[in-house]
Write an enzyme that holds these catalytic residues in place. Structure first.
Site, PDB file in Angstrom:
ATOM      1  N   ARG A 113      64.702  14.819  -6.110  1.00 28.02           N
ATOM      2  CA  ARG A 113      65.671  13.700  -6.156  1.00 28.02           C
ATOM      3  C   ARG A 113      66.907  14.018  -6.997  1.00 28.02           C
ATOM      4  NH1 ARG A 113      60.853  10.612  -6.383  1.00 28.02           N
ATOM      5  NH2 ARG A 113      60.443   9.740  -4.328  1.00 28.02           N
ATOM      6  N   LYS A 135      81.530  16.731  -2.839  1.00 28.48           N
ATOM      7  CA  LYS A 135      81.011  16.624  -1.470  1.00 28.48           C
ATOM      8  C   LYS A 135      80.115  17.826  -1.199  1.00 28.48           C
ATOM      9  CE  LYS A 135      84.549  14.264   1.275  1.00 28.48           C
ATOM     10  NZ  LYS A 135      85.509  14.469   2.362  1.00 28.48           N
ATOM     11  N   GLU A 177      95.422  25.555   2.187  1.00 29.43           N
ATOM     12  CA  GLU A 177      94.972  24.357   1.456  1.00 29.43           C
ATOM     13  C   GLU A 177      95.886  24.092   0.256  1.00 29.43           C
ATOM     14  OE1 GLU A 177      92.827  22.527   2.825  1.00 29.43           O
ATOM     15  OE2 GLU A 177      91.401  23.773   3.928  1.00 29.43           O
ATOM     16  N   LYS A 210      94.025  17.948  -6.332  1.00 29.77           N
ATOM     17  CA  LYS A 210      92.767  17.433  -5.769  1.00 29.77           C
ATOM     18  C   LYS A 210      92.023  16.597  -6.825  1.00 29.77           C
ATOM     19  CE  LYS A 210      88.708  17.975  -3.115  1.00 29.77           C
ATOM     20  NZ  LYS A 210      87.936  18.675  -2.135  1.00 29.77           N
ATOM     21  N   GLU A 220      86.334   8.622  -0.701  1.00 32.35           N
ATOM     22  CA  GLU A 220      87.228   8.702   0.459  1.00 32.35           C
ATOM     23  C   GLU A 220      87.414   7.365   1.178  1.00 32.35           C
ATOM     24  OE1 GLU A 220      86.719  12.331   2.643  1.00 32.35           O
ATOM     25  OE2 GLU A 220      88.005  11.629   4.275  1.00 32.35           O
ATOM     26  N   ARG A 224      91.944   9.673  -0.703  1.00 27.43           N
ATOM     27  CA  ARG A 224      91.296  10.981  -0.482  1.00 27.43           C
ATOM     28  C   ARG A 224      91.553  11.465   0.949  1.00 27.43           C
ATOM     29  NH1 ARG A 224      85.497  13.105  -2.984  1.00 27.43           N
ATOM     30  NH2 ARG A 224      85.678  15.192  -2.156  1.00 27.43           N
ATOM     31  N   ASN A 228      93.304  15.341   4.262  1.00 28.22           N
ATOM     32  CA  ASN A 228      93.083  15.735   5.662  1.00 28.22           C
ATOM     33  C   ASN A 228      94.363  16.174   6.364  1.00 28.22           C
ATOM     34  OD1 ASN A 228      90.351  15.177   5.495  1.00 28.22           O
ATOM     35  ND2 ASN A 228      90.694  13.007   5.909  1.00 28.22           N
ATOM     36  N   HIS A 231      94.286  18.775   9.057  1.00 30.08           N
ATOM     37  CA  HIS A 231      92.879  19.008   9.404  1.00 30.08           C
ATOM     38  C   HIS A 231      92.437  18.304  10.689  1.00 30.08           C
ATOM     39  CE1 HIS A 231      92.778  20.791   5.471  1.00 30.08           C
ATOM     40  NE2 HIS A 231      91.503  21.112   5.588  1.00 30.08           N
ATOM     41  N   HIS A 235      90.785  21.024  12.747  1.00 30.72           N
ATOM     42  CA  HIS A 235      89.356  21.054  13.098  1.00 30.72           C
ATOM     43  C   HIS A 235      89.168  21.200  14.605  1.00 30.72           C
ATOM     44  CE1 HIS A 235      87.798  19.074   9.137  1.00 30.72           C
ATOM     45  NE2 HIS A 235      87.835  20.381   9.068  1.00 30.72           N
ATOM     46  N   HIS A 247      89.719  29.054   9.409  1.00 28.70           N
ATOM     47  CA  HIS A 247      90.048  27.707   8.939  1.00 28.70           C
ATOM     48  C   HIS A 247      91.499  27.589   8.441  1.00 28.70           C
ATOM     49  CE1 HIS A 247      89.272  23.725   7.362  1.00 28.70           C
ATOM     50  NE2 HIS A 247      89.766  24.106   6.195  1.00 28.70           N
TER      51      HIS A 247
HETATM   52  N1  LIG Z   1      82.894  20.192  -0.113  1.00 21.32           N
HETATM   53  C1  LIG Z   1      84.179  20.091   0.146  1.00 21.32           C
HETATM   54  O1  LIG Z   1      84.888  19.203  -0.348  1.00 21.32           O
HETATM   55  C2  LIG Z   1      84.818  21.100   1.050  1.00 21.32           C
HETATM   56  C3  LIG Z   1      86.217  21.197   1.145  1.00 21.32           C
HETATM   57  C4  LIG Z   1      86.763  22.202   1.939  1.00 21.32           C
HETATM   58  C5  LIG Z   1      85.930  23.075   2.636  1.00 21.32           C
HETATM   59  N2  LIG Z   1      84.580  22.935   2.524  1.00 21.32           N
HETATM   60  C6  LIG Z   1      83.671  23.845   3.236  1.00 21.32           C
HETATM   61  O2  LIG Z   1      83.865  25.148   2.720  1.00 21.32           O
HETATM   62  C7  LIG Z   1      83.459  26.095   3.705  1.00 21.32           C
HETATM   63  C8  LIG Z   1      84.468  27.213   3.752  1.00 21.32           C
HETATM   64  O3  LIG Z   1      84.489  27.812   2.493  1.00 21.32           O
HETATM   65  P1  LIG Z   1      85.173  29.225   2.254  1.00 21.32           P
HETATM   66  O4  LIG Z   1      86.479  29.243   2.926  1.00 21.32           O
HETATM   67  O5  LIG Z   1      85.101  29.497   0.817  1.00 21.32           O
HETATM   68  O6  LIG Z   1      84.250  30.207   3.114  1.00 21.32           O
HETATM   69  P2  LIG Z   1      82.904  31.025   2.797  1.00 21.32           P
HETATM   70  O7  LIG Z   1      82.109  30.406   1.759  1.00 21.32           O
HETATM   71  O8  LIG Z   1      82.271  31.265   4.117  1.00 21.32           O
HETATM   72  O9  LIG Z   1      83.472  32.420   2.268  1.00 21.32           O
HETATM   73  C9  LIG Z   1      84.261  33.192   3.125  1.00 21.32           C
HETATM   74  C10 LIG Z   1      83.869  34.673   3.085  1.00 21.32           C
HETATM   75  O10 LIG Z   1      84.337  35.249   1.875  1.00 21.32           O
HETATM   76  C11 LIG Z   1      83.278  35.969   1.243  1.00 21.32           C
HETATM   77  N3  LIG Z   1      83.556  35.885  -0.187  1.00 21.32           N
HETATM   78  C12 LIG Z   1      83.352  34.824  -0.989  1.00 21.32           C
HETATM   79  N4  LIG Z   1      83.828  35.077  -2.217  1.00 21.32           N
HETATM   80  C13 LIG Z   1      84.310  36.322  -2.184  1.00 21.32           C
HETATM   81  C14 LIG Z   1      84.934  37.157  -3.158  1.00 21.32           C
HETATM   82  N5  LIG Z   1      85.169  36.716  -4.393  1.00 21.32           N
HETATM   83  N6  LIG Z   1      85.317  38.398  -2.810  1.00 21.32           N
HETATM   84  C15 LIG Z   1      85.107  38.840  -1.531  1.00 21.32           C
HETATM   85  N7  LIG Z   1      84.530  38.108  -0.557  1.00 21.32           N
HETATM   86  C16 LIG Z   1      84.146  36.863  -0.893  1.00 21.32           C
HETATM   87  C17 LIG Z   1      82.027  35.257   1.690  1.00 21.32           C
HETATM   88  O11 LIG Z   1      80.899  36.094   1.590  1.00 21.32           O
HETATM   89  C18 LIG Z   1      82.370  34.907   3.132  1.00 21.32           C
HETATM   90  O12 LIG Z   1      82.134  36.008   3.956  1.00 21.32           O
HETATM   91  C19 LIG Z   1      83.351  25.329   5.018  1.00 21.32           C
HETATM   92  O13 LIG Z   1      81.997  25.186   5.360  1.00 21.32           O
HETATM   93  C20 LIG Z   1      83.961  23.970   4.704  1.00 21.32           C
HETATM   94  O14 LIG Z   1      83.362  22.927   5.443  1.00 21.32           O
HETATM   95  C21 LIG Z   1      84.009  21.986   1.753  1.00 21.32           C
END
Ligand SMILES: NC(=O)c1ccc[n+]([C@@H]2O[C@H](COP(=O)([O-])OP(=O)(O)OC[C@H]3O[C@@H](n4cnc5c(N)ncnc54)[C@H](O)[C@@H]3O)[C@@H](O)[C@H]2O)c1
Length: 341
Positions: A113, A135, A177, A210, A220, A224, A228, A231, A235, A247
């Site tokens: 939990r 999130k 972003e 942010k 949101e 918030r 988007n 996006h 998306h 992305h």
């Molecule tokens: N929770 C939220 O508010 C929120 C906001 C925006 C995006 N997201 C989510 O985030 C995800 C995308 O995240 P991301 O863009 O970080 O992608 P990711 O986590 O897939 O990382 C991208 C790639 O970079 C590599 N990598 C990570 N750190 C590295 C480093 N320091 N050096 C070299 N390689 C590295 C990873 O292994 C991966 O292959 C999506 O699933 C999206 O939905 C969440």
């Protein structure tokens, strides 16, 4: 550098810490307060940065990539937590990009939990965006981030050491972003992005936008939604391309197309529209995209879980850095507008 984040929907505030080589010391300091500490990371980060470091803690290594935000990985993680014998008084440390942060954060939110966790973002997207705001979640066959929770971490530790080996494509994802943050609130931040998006100054300046938003609207309900920008279209592009368009690139195209929509609706004037297009070019984020089938594309936008009704919700820029307008449009209207721009 430390920023205190006010958490307005749970009863604790938490720190966003930025520095270089700060993680090990911070972790060792708090470890004694926990029954156990467990690191969750992906295999890229493990081989590039962790290796034998932090060997005094347990570690779970997940496959990299969006596919890992799944029920299967969640199940694996929760199973490992149980096997290791994690108790409620444990700390989960999510070291990775948004995928690891979302997945491990969600696992922490439901294991027994809810147990404590830290976000240690290693991509630019995660440093300025996904690690902030609590999130967490996974994807299902029915939609992205469909299952999840609002569950803020106990700390966010941005160790810029992780930025050293980031591939150019990942820097670009983050840049889109960060530009979005300029458009929302801090337009002058653009100069930092042009000179060096990976500098401490750039990361902090972007993260602050942010942080300010999620403090005011953690769940949101209103502002918030500004996050988007780009996006709604972005998306749909990701879905249409079956994730072949990354992305950041999809968001950048989204910003361009949504700016055209805003201009058509009289929300954005010609001068500001031209400013946005030239900024995208300056940041090497100006891409062209041809929507093949408008009806199908708009259906993809309509299926986004962010829409509160049958209408499609857009966060449109009116004045860069100053004014964003939220509009909900009928899908037929969006088809018409897109066919005319
Ligand atoms: N929770 C939220 O508010 C929120 C906001 C925006 C995006 N997201 C989510 O985030 C995800 C995308 O995240 P991301 O863009 O970080 O992608 P990711 O986590 O897939 O990382 C991208 C790639 O970079 C590599 N990598 C990570 N750190 C590295 C480093 N320091 N050096 C070299 N390689 C590295 C990873 O292994 C991966 O292959 C999506 O699933 C999206 O939905 C969440």
């Amino acid at each position: 550098m430390k920023i205190r984040i006010k958490n307005n929907f749970k009863n604790f505030d938490y720190d966003y810490l930025v520095g270089t080589n700060i993680l090990a010391e911070l972790l060792d300091k708090v470890a004694k307060d926990y029954f156990s500490v467990i690191i969750v990371t992906d295999s890229n980060i493990d081989s590039l940065y962790l290796g034998k470091k932090f060997d005094n803690y347990s570690k779970i290594v997940i496959a990299p990539g969006e596919e890992s935000k799944s029920f299967e990985s969640l199940n694996k993680l929760l199973g490992e937590f149980s096997k290791i014998g994690l108790k409620r008084n444990c700390l989960v440390v999510a070291i990775g990009g948004g995928v690891i942060g979302d997945l491990a954060g969600f696992a922490a939110s439901i294991y027994m939990r809810g147990v404590d966790y830290w976000q240690v973002p290693t991509t630019l997207v995660a440093m300025v965006d996904s690690s902030i705001g609590g999130k967490t979640g996974i994807n299902t066959e029915f939609g992205k981030n469909l299952i999840g929770s609002f569950y803020p971490p106990k700390k966010i530790v941005v160790d810029l050491n992780f930025a050293q080996k980031l591939p150019k494509s990942e820097v670009k994802n983050g840049l889109a972003e960060m530009y979005k943050h300029c458009l929302i609130e801090n337009y002058n931040h653009l100069n930092n992005l042009i000179s060096n998006p990976l500098s401490e100054k750039s990361v902090i300046s972007s993260a602050k936008v942010k942080i300010k938003i999620i403090e005011k609207d953690p769940l949101e309900k209103n502002i918030r939604k500004y996050l988007n920008i780009g996006h709604t279209v972005g998306h749909a592009i990701e879905k249409e391309s079956k994730l072949q368009i990354p992305h950041g690139m999809a968001v950048a195209i989204g910003i361009k197309i949504e700016s055209k929509i805003a201009k058509k609706l009289g929300i954005l004037n010609d001068q500001n529209y031209n400013k946005i297009i030239s900024d995208l070019a300056l940041l090497n984020l100006d891409f062209d995209y041809k929507i093949e089938n408008l009806d199908k594309f708009v259906k993809l936008m309509a299926s986004d879980k962010k829409n509160m009704s049958q209408k499609i919700c857009f966060a449109l820029v009116s004045t860069p850095g100053k004014k964003i307008v939220i509009v909900d449009l009928e899908p037929e209207n969006v088809v018409k507008i897109l066919s005319e721009i």
